[in-house]
Motif scaffolding. Sequence first.
Motif, mmCIF file in Angstrom:
data_model
loop_
_atom_site.group_PDB
_atom_site.id
_atom_site.type_symbol
_atom_site.label_atom_id
_atom_site.label_comp_id
_atom_site.label_asym_id
_atom_site.label_seq_id
_atom_site.Cartn_x
_atom_site.Cartn_y
_atom_site.Cartn_z
ATOM 1 N N ARG A 1 -1.838 -39.441 19.522
ATOM 2 C CA ARG A 1 -1.916 -40.621 18.660
ATOM 3 C C ARG A 1 -3.211 -40.612 17.834
ATOM 4 N NH1 ARG A 1 -0.661 -45.765 21.935
ATOM 5 N NH2 ARG A 1 1.465 -45.026 21.690
ATOM 6 N N HIS A 2 -4.278 -40.196 18.475
ATOM 7 C CA HIS A 2 -5.572 -40.142 17.809
ATOM 8 C C HIS A 2 -5.504 -39.207 16.594
ATOM 9 C CE1 HIS A 2 -9.917 -40.370 17.578
ATOM 10 N NE2 HIS A 2 -9.939 -39.057 17.431
ATOM 11 N N VAL A 3 -4.767 -38.101 16.736
ATOM 12 C CA VAL A 3 -4.633 -37.130 15.649
ATOM 13 C C VAL A 3 -3.668 -37.642 14.581
ATOM 14 C CG1 VAL A 3 -3.752 -34.829 15.074
ATOM 15 C CG2 VAL A 3 -5.121 -35.156 17.154
ATOM 16 N N TRP A 4 -2.521 -38.151 15.017
ATOM 17 C CA TRP A 4 -1.432 -38.396 14.066
ATOM 18 C C TRP A 4 -1.649 -39.635 13.190
ATOM 19 C CZ3 TRP A 4 0.022 -33.858 13.874
ATOM 20 C CH2 TRP A 4 1.107 -33.507 13.085
ATOM 21 N N ARG A 5 -2.553 -40.534 13.604
ATOM 22 C CA ARG A 5 -2.789 -41.699 12.743
ATOM 23 C C ARG A 5 -3.547 -41.307 11.472
ATOM 24 N NH1 ARG A 5 -7.109 -44.600 16.814
ATOM 25 N NH2 ARG A 5 -8.778 -43.171 16.351
ATOM 26 N N GLU A 6 -3.997 -40.053 11.389
ATOM 27 C CA GLU A 6 -4.701 -39.572 10.200
ATOM 28 C C GLU A 6 -3.767 -38.846 9.221
ATOM 29 O OE1 GLU A 6 -8.500 -39.311 9.961
ATOM 30 O OE2 GLU A 6 -8.167 -41.015 11.306
ATOM 31 N N ILE A 7 -2.506 -38.668 9.600
ATOM 32 C CA ILE A 7 -1.590 -37.878 8.769
ATOM 33 C C ILE A 7 -1.122 -38.688 7.567
ATOM 34 C CG2 ILE A 7 0.693 -36.752 8.756
ATOM 35 C CD1 ILE A 7 -1.487 -35.284 10.409
ATOM 36 N N GLY A 8 -1.275 -38.127 6.376
ATOM 37 C CA GLY A 8 -0.787 -38.781 5.161
ATOM 38 C C GLY A 8 -1.323 -40.195 5.050
#
Lengths: 156, 260
Positions: free
Chosen positions: B100-107
């Motif tokens: 979640r920590h990584v994916w909230r930065e996608i796009g």
Amino acid sequence: MTQLVLNGRAVTAPADPQLLLGLWLRDSQGLTGLKLACDQGVCGACTVLVNDQPMGACHLFVWQVEGQRVETIESLGSPTRLHPLQQAFHDHGALQCGFCTPGMILAALALLRVNPHPTREEVQAALSGNLCRCTGYRPIIDAVLAAAEAMAESPP
Amino acid sequence: MADGLIARSRHRIGPFHLHRPSSLAEALDLLPTAAPIAGGVEWVEVMKRGGTPAALQDITKLPDLATIRQEGEWLRLGAAVTHRQLLIDPIVEGAVGGFRHVWREIGNPRIRAQGTLGGNLAASNPVYDLLPVLLALEAQLEVADASGTQCLPIQALAQRPRHSLILAVRVRAGAQLVFDRSLRPVIGIAAVRRESSIQAAIVWAQAEVRAAPLDDPADWCDQLPHWVDDAHGTAIYRAAVAPVLAARARARLLLPVGAA
Ligand SMILES: Cc1cc2nc3c(=O)[nH]c(=O)nc-3n(C[C@H](O)[C@H](O)[C@H](O)COP(=O)(O)OP(=O)(O)OC[C@H]3O[C@@H](n4cnc5c(N)ncnc54)[C@H](O)[C@@H]3O)c2cc1C
């Protein structure tokens, strides 16, 4: 034909698969609050709410929102009775040219619906995909936090 | 107005035919003449530049394509699951700590609500973030074509059969992820720890994205193919930075759980 609920009204849109939501809203429905600016999903000026979720109308086909609730900035307030978010943007100098404002306000509204008392960081995250090129973000975030308080006291 | 001054937003998209298959068999029959459209983020961009196909098929209504399911120790992520679903479903974070920590930065929030994992993979854009994460996770790919459904290792993404549909990605639970994207777009590292072993993939810096066991950062770098020299950075810089990023990722993954 594509059926959807636009700003609270059941409407019918042409079935053409190539019809983009942003162009249809602006050109056929006269809803010109949303802007087609970067036209590639980056700037957020074309933000609309689809079932309460901010979506980019420049890269969404009308058939993709079949049966869903679409809201544009025109559904909020009126010149004589501003929505608390609109009032707060006004009070905090949170806009200059106003181009990004409809998208900013809708992204903020989506946040406040699920999280009526957001932290500054949560507001920042919710608006992270909406770009402003003149006001800067601080007054915008201040306005959203102030609107959250106003809405908690007297819901719109 | 001169051509070059016409806003991109006046680009009209040419007509195409839209199929809406409701079964996998129907979708596979259509595949040779109608490519899939899931979120459509990539397709809209292609069409705005004049690349409208004659026909497409909306695959988002196919059974099990937009769902996330736990199957024993495996997580099955349907190909039409959006980035946002990945982000908010607690079973994903439960299976892959740190996701979640990584994916909230996608796009951005809008792209995450529309773009799907199958579309991200099939777009085969080397700057996208999902493939390196899945390589480090040693994920499996569930694909279907006229001859049936099969599971392939994620490395075989580019070798999947022609006219096939990605149905799902399978990820084994019990992993911890870190993805250092701070030097984007020059170089990045996705690293996954399972028990005491670590797999890591480097991105934006190599001709091919590939994961290798990360025990010793220098050995790990030796297993990677050649460094890319491009407008974002030189091969020398990338080769120098890679072991540093690898050592940092390793150190973060080896911290006691919860401290990363
Ligand atoms: C502004 C912006 C920012 C972005 N930022 C990032 C980022 O930070 N990181 C990142 O990784 N990505 C990023 N992306 C890319 C984004 O994640 C992808 O565009 C999106 O996930 C594509 O999914 P889709 O469902 O919309 O694809 P679609 O347009 O529906 O499809 C894309 C391609 O995949 C094929 N396809 C789709 N589904 C399947 C399937 N199940 N089986 C076989 N083929 C299939 C289609 O035929 C098409 O060729 C960004 C995109 C934009 C516009």
